[in-house]
Design an enzyme around this catalytic site. Structure first.
Site, short mmCIF file in Angstrom:
data_model
loop_
_atom_site.label_atom_id
_atom_site.label_comp_id
_atom_site.label_asym_id
_atom_site.label_seq_id
_atom_site.Cartn_x
_atom_site.Cartn_y
_atom_site.Cartn_z
N ASP A 27 19.96 28.18 -18.79
CA ASP A 27 19.08 29.05 -19.56
C ASP A 27 19.86 30.29 -19.98
O ASP A 27 20.23 31.11 -19.15
CB ASP A 27 17.87 29.43 -18.71
N HIS A 62 38.87 16.82 -20.08
CA HIS A 62 38.56 16.15 -18.82
C HIS A 62 39.74 16.15 -17.85
O HIS A 62 39.56 15.91 -16.65
CB HIS A 62 38.10 14.72 -19.11
#
Length: 453
Positions: A392, A173
């Site tokens: 996807d 992060h």
């Protein structure tokens, strides 16, 4: 072994670990990126964890073929998003500026949980046992971003399920925020589907956000830093997903905007839903009228800067925005009171407020704890605008997207688009609370909108 998912890993077996580096054909000549002031507060947070669950239909290929193609595409993606292939380094030893450099690569783990189906993990009735299992599908649980000085900044775990595939990712992060995370994920998926290059290239010039170089004195270890946490040891938490379909979201928004005076700025979907969650969690906690409760949202500052920074800026460009109120006022007032507080706090966080926060940090750099969000807090760390269901890889959209256990504290909220995406208008609320308030919240008809359904 880099997978650190707790002792009860009975159902998940690690079958292999390897390193994936960026392909050299498109890698840049310079890979050094100095961490900006926006990045530094997160060095003592934990790796951000995301889990995507996919069904593998007949004809999608077997697990090895699918994951080999995804790993190859990951190598291509790292050539464009090259900070994720490096390591964090510090100039001039202790107290120097932090930067990312190198091409050591990302870690890829392969695992199997072939007795577990996608429905057991992605279904609406997913309970504590399934939630515990999901945490075993994501690497780097309990790993602080500080450890990016000697660990990969990205770790991916592919887990074979009975009828599908789990893709668990852990991102350092201190290197990127949620907007950058999902930019990377959708780009990786594009490359896996055969694209020659990502449709939107990342912008790596962090000086356009802030060019001040800030030195930090880092703790000796993650454990040493946690020992100084004024919030004490991590409390036992329960995580749940509450799914609000489009009509429920519309009712919440309509209730918040019902009595606005003519010409008043309407409350957004986020402000309306945020107020709904804040009030419900405060009820479930049984707060007294004088108890202060805080709402925090990690706001994207790309468009707040002057000049604005491109949406494709790859790094951290968020700041926490806070507002607080006695619980008696929050719960005794109408929904528009809470929504108005959120609207005011967000609107006032303009370029001057952003710059003031940066100046304060640079004058007195601080090592934060991830739970430094205020008393009786509700904090939102994700957005339903993120295109999480567009990831996807060539065999369909994910069936469910979830967050891992890192950086979760009492009152932490992640908002995702409704399950399956596709612009259905629904919003999934992933919320972590202590067990007793969570039990009350699960029975709160006002929060669940049972009476209005």
């Amino acid at each position: 072994m880099a997978v650190e998912n707790g002792a009860a890993a009975m159902a998940v077996t690690v079958t292999g670990t390897r390193t994936v580096t960026g392909t050299r054909t498109v890698a840049p000549a310079k890979t050094k990126v100095t961490l900006a002031t926006f990045d530094l507060p997160y060095i003592t947070f934990y790796y951000n964890q995301k889990l995507l669950l996919y069904r593998l239909a007949p004809g999608a290929g077997d697990f090895q073929d699918v994951t080999a193609r995804m790993a190859d595409a990951l190598g291509d993606a790292l050539a464009y998003f090259y900070p994720l292939a490096g390591r964090i380094l510090q100039e001039k030893g202790d107290g120097g500026a932090l930067y990312v450099d190198g091409e050591e690569g990302a870690e890829v783990v392969e695992a199997a949980a072939e007795g577990v189906s996608v429905d057991e993990l992605a279904g609406e009735a997913c309970g504590e046992e399934a939630d515990r299992l999901m945490q075993q599908l994501i690497p780097y649980t309990g790993v602080m971003n500080l450890e990016g000085l000697h660990r990969p900044l990205l770790a991916v775990q592919f887990t074979k399920l009975k009828d599908g595939l789990a893709v668990g990712c852990a991102f350092n992060h201190a290197v990127l925020d949620g907007t950058a995370t999902w930019h990377f994920m959708t780009s990786w998926a594009e490359l896996s589907r055969g694209a020659a290059a990502p449709s939107v290239l990342p912008v790596h010039n962090r000086a356009m956000a802030r060019s001040v170089r800030v030195g930090l004195t880092l703790p000796a270890s993650a454990e040493a830093h946690e020992e100084t946490d004024p919030n004490g040891p991590k409390k036992p938490l329960v995580a749940r997903v509450f799914s609000f379909p489009e009509d429920a979201v519309a009712r919440i928004k309509a209730a918040a905007n019902a009595v606005l005076p003519p010409g008043a700025k309407p409350f957004s979907t986020f402000q309306s839903l945020g107020a709904h969650i804040w009030r419900a969690v405060s009820r479930a906690r049984g707060l007294g009228p004088a108890d202060i409760t805080v709402f925090a949202v990690f706001a994207d500052c790309r468009a707040r800067l002057d000049p604005p920074v491109p949406a494709a800026y790859f790094g951290n460009l968020i700041q926490a925005v806070f507002t607080g109120v006695p619980a008696g006022m929050l719960l005794g007032g109408p929904p528009e009171l809470a929504a108005g507080m959120l609207q005011k706090a967000i609107d006032e966080h303009d370029v001057a407020a952003v710059t003031r926060r940066l100046d304060e940090y640079e004058a007195a750099p601080k090592l934060f704890h991830y739970s430094d969000a205020g008393p009786n807090c509700v904090a939102v760390g994700s957005s339903p605008r993120f295109r999480v269901y567009d990831v996807d890889f060539g065999f369909g959209r994910p069936d469910r997207v979830r967050s891992g256990g890192n950086n979760k504290f009492d009152g932490m909220v992640y908002l995702y688009p409704g399950r399956g995406g596709g612009g259905n208008g629904g919003i999934d609320v992933e919320l972590a609370l202590q067990p007793e308030p969570m039990q009350k919240l699960e029975k709160d008809d006002e929060f669940l909108l049972v009476a209005a359904a």
